[in-house]
Design a protein around this motif. Structure first.
Motif: not given
Length: 426
Positions: A102-106, A299, A307, A304, A129, A108
């Motif tokens: 899994y990765s962050t929603t925003e 989300q 990845t 996400h 960001d 990689e």
């Protein structure tokens, strides 16, 4: 046997004297079973918004003998299969635990950093960001609709407009109002009047190599549009999936790069047309509060974007410019081939755009022609196009059509246009 002993009973005698009752057979229940209750209905938005006419046409014209000008598909023979495969292999060899997790929603960090640097060279200085990686830029549109629109809100659009955007806004329950324009795009005075009359939430634009027309909004017009939005308090959603596919002319700055526009402009982009659509990679650049709302919406949608695809794309960015240059050279020749063949293919009195880039051109036939009614005749000639009517939020122009020029070779384009001329009655 003595006289005192009773005579033995026969089975018959016992049965006759002490009959065993037969088991009871229940009467059949003739009461009809109650009818099952109906399932709850679809949501109103699911009932009211139809599918994509373009995809319906593609399903009908999937036969290999059909020369298909209908789709918006990149040329598959130009995919950099070796380069993309090498990027995936490197990721799986060096970071498999991360790539398959899994990765962050925003998105990689590696991809956001590389993309931010790429955006900064063309337009507004961008930090990683400030970006949200999406599953194609189509998802970015859906996230924005979720974050910005209430049912009944008004969205201003171009005329004609990108078809899938109309689907997204329709599913959100928005009212779509077309703003009149000209060869340069939306008319600023008409926009001002529409804002005063309709009190819209946002304006959706594809300013560069627009889908479906192929037109590009000049820099002065972009500045006027940005000024109206700032004066009237309006979000601008600037969609740019085709901007790197320029064949002639000079670069035109994004609206998002204009002074005073950054706090009200959302910029969308995609890797589908310059890398590969199967990767499903897009991105969104937006002011902080709106971006955070889109993150929450994502989300809820899919957690996400994959990845592995993100990490492979981050590595491929190093060679992307060279690949895009090769694609531009081929697509430019194909555009020229279509422009050369149109005078003989279309009826006398037709007009069409001459795009400086992108994938499409737009034609308008004489008023007596209905391109939707004529499509079956074209398909009988083994050629296909998209009728223009579905691209309109307001009253459609039935004499219009869209042609995609990037998927076929110049020879195939020439043959396809000959077939099109026969199908249109030429």
């Amino acid at each position: 046997m003595t006289a005192a002993e009773p005579a033995p009973r026969s089975a018959t005698t016992v049965a006759e004297r002490d009959p065993i009752p037969a088991p009871a057979v229940p009467e059949p229940d003739v009461t009809p079973a109650p009818a099952p209750a109906p399932v709850p209905p679809l949501a109103a938005r699911g009932r009211s918004v139809g599918g994509s006419p373009v995809r319906d046409i593609l399903a009908v014209t999937a036969r290999p003998e059909v020369i298909n000008f209908a789709g918006g598909l990149p040329a598959p023979e130009l995919f950099d299969r070796e380069g993309i495969a090498a990027a995936f292999q490197e990721v799986l060899a060096t970071a498999p635990e991360r790539a398959l997790q899994y990765s962050t929603t925003e998105g990689e960090p590696a991809l956001r950093a590389g993309l931010a640097a790429r955006i900064s060279t063309r337009g507004p200085v961008t930090a990683p960001d400030e970006l949200l990686i999406t599953t194609g830029s189509q998802q970015a549109l859906s996230l924005l609709a979720t974050a910005l629109l209430e049912p009944g809100d008004t969205v201003l659009v171009e005329s004609p407009c990108y078809l899938a955007a109309l689907q997204v806004f329709g599913l959100a329950g928005a009212r779509m109002v077309a703003v009149p324009g000209d060869a340069d795009g939306v008319d600023p005075a008409a926009l001002e009047e529409a804002i005063r009359r309709e009190r819209p939430k946002l304006l959706y634009l594809v300013p560069t190599f627009q889908n479906p027309t192929g037109r590009t909004m000049p820099a002065p017009r972009r500045a006027e549009i940005a000024a109206v939005a700032a004066r009237r308090g309006l979000w601008i959603v600037e969609d740019d999936p085709y901007g790197e596919l320029r064949y002639d002319g000079g670069h035109v700055p994004w609206i998002a790069a204009l002074p005073g526009a950054e706090d009200r402009t959302v910029l969308l982009g995609s890797f589908s047309k310059v890398m590969a659509p199967g990767l499903r990679l897009g991105w969104l650049r937006a002011p902080a509060d709106l971006r955070r709302a889109c993150v929450v919406a994502k989300q809820a949608a899919d957690l996400h974007t994959p990845t592995l695809n993100q990490l492979a794309a981050a590595r491929y960015l190093d060679v992307l410019d060279a690949h895009v240059a090769r694609v531009r050279a081929v697509y430019g020749e194909r555009r020229d081939a279509m422009l050369a063949g149109l005078p003989d293919a279309l009826p006398a009195g037709s007009v069409w755009t001459r795009p400086e880039g992108g994938m499409f051109l737009w034609a308008r036939l004489p008023e007596s022609y209905d391109t939707l009614a004529l499509l079956p005749r074209a398909v009988e000639q083994n050629v296909a196009y998209v009728p223009g009517a579905p691209f309109y939020a307001g009253t459609p122009d039935p004499s219009t059509l869209r042609l995609c020029f990037v998927t076929q070779t110049p020879q195939e384009i020439a043959e396809g246009l000959r077939r099109l001329g026969r199908g249109l009655g030429g």
